[in-house]
Design an enzyme around this catalytic site. Structure first.
Site, PDB file in Angstrom:
ATOM      1  N   MET A 174      69.757  14.357  63.846  1.00  0.00           N
ATOM      2  CA  MET A 174      70.820  13.535  63.035  1.00  0.00           C
ATOM      3  C   MET A 174      71.269  14.227  61.586  1.00  0.00           C
ATOM      4  SD  MET A 174      71.594  11.369  64.832  1.00  0.00           S
ATOM      5  CE  MET A 174      70.879  10.739  66.582  1.00  0.00           C
ATOM      6  N   CYS A 175      70.869  15.483  61.633  1.00  0.00           N
ATOM      7  CA  CYS A 175      70.835  16.538  60.281  1.00  0.00           C
ATOM      8  C   CYS A 175      72.270  16.971  60.261  1.00  0.00           C
ATOM      9  CB  CYS A 175      69.818  17.433  60.181  1.00  0.00           C
ATOM     10  SG  CYS A 175      69.741  18.156  58.654  1.00  0.00           S
ATOM     11  N   HIS A 176      72.870  16.958  59.188  1.00  0.00           N
ATOM     12  CA  HIS A 176      74.333  17.302  59.179  1.00  0.00           C
ATOM     13  C   HIS A 176      74.266  18.941  59.117  1.00  0.00           C
ATOM     14  CE1 HIS A 176      75.297  13.414  57.998  1.00  0.00           C
ATOM     15  NE2 HIS A 176      76.515  13.606  58.765  1.00  0.00           N
ATOM     16  N   MET A 203      66.058  18.217  54.067  1.00  0.00           N
ATOM     17  CA  MET A 203      65.587  18.858  55.186  1.00  0.00           C
ATOM     18  C   MET A 203      65.467  20.349  55.633  1.00  0.00           C
ATOM     19  SD  MET A 203      64.606  15.840  56.351  1.00  0.00           S
ATOM     20  CE  MET A 203      64.222  16.842  58.013  1.00  0.00           C
ATOM     21  N   GLU A 204      66.593  21.016  54.789  1.00  0.00           N
ATOM     22  CA  GLU A 204      66.648  22.427  55.019  1.00  0.00           C
ATOM     23  C   GLU A 204      65.406  23.094  54.033  1.00  0.00           C
ATOM     24  OE1 GLU A 204      70.428  20.953  56.176  1.00  0.00           O
ATOM     25  OE2 GLU A 204      69.160  20.412  54.546  1.00  0.00           O
ATOM     26  N   ASP A 234      51.728  32.449  63.519  1.00  0.00           N
ATOM     27  CA  ASP A 234      52.054  33.242  64.429  1.00  0.00           C
ATOM     28  C   ASP A 234      51.199  34.524  64.370  1.00  0.00           C
ATOM     29  OD1 ASP A 234      53.061  33.883  67.104  1.00  0.00           O
ATOM     30  OD2 ASP A 234      54.512  35.229  65.700  1.00  0.00           O
TER      31      ASP A 234
END
Length: 157
Positions: free
Chosen positions: A74-76, A110-111, A125
């Site tokens: 739901m992130c724009h 969120m970014e 990794d």
């Protein structure tokens, strides 16, 4: 409490931010990756076979920030004006911080969180061949400014 990401039928929806004003927004996030002292030394001394761990993790974190709306449902998809990632090497962990900036209708938290998460995963990794016991932890929002909800700053870590 009203759930903004649910429609009248109770199904998921993306919130319409079209009517909101553009504002300057900034978010700072943090993550840690714990590892053996020997692994930290190898990173510091450039001894990892896969290359310069922190340079690759920095690029990976920036790429992660740019792809946030592709992996968070739901992130724009927003314009990102800048992302900066820093690493602090301690005896048995690397602290990762990211600052993300935008001018827009919705936040950039969120970014910033995705940036530190992908940077930590990239470190994992690149180092897993020599340290399978690494632990990624403490992913959190430290600070955010701008927007209707106002500013936020975590009181303690």
């Amino acid at each position: 409490m009203e759930f903004t990401h649910l429609n009248e039928s109770g199904r998921a929806r993306m919130v319409d931010v079209g009517g909101k004003d553009d504002t300057n927004r900034e978010a700072t996030a943090r993550a840690c990756i714990k590892m053996n002292r020997e692994t930290i030394s190898m990173i510091r001394d450039g001894q990892m076979k896969k290359g310069d761990v922190l340079s690759v993790a920095q690029v990976g974190g920036i790429m992660g920030a740019k792809r946030t709306s592709d992996i968070i449902p739901m992130c724009h998809n927003i314009f990102i004006s800048g992302v900066d990632i820093e690493f602090k090497l301690h005896e048995e962990e690397i602290e990762i911080s990211a600052v993300a900036k935008t001018r827009g209708k919705t936040g950039i938290e969120m970014e910033a969180l995705t940036a530190v998460s992908v940077a930590a995963l990239t470190i994992y990794d690149m180092c897993k061949a020599v340290d399978k016991g690494m632990v990624i932890s403490d992913i959190m929002l430290i600070k955010k400014t701008g927007g209707k909800s106002g500013d936020y700053e975590r009181e303690s870590i």
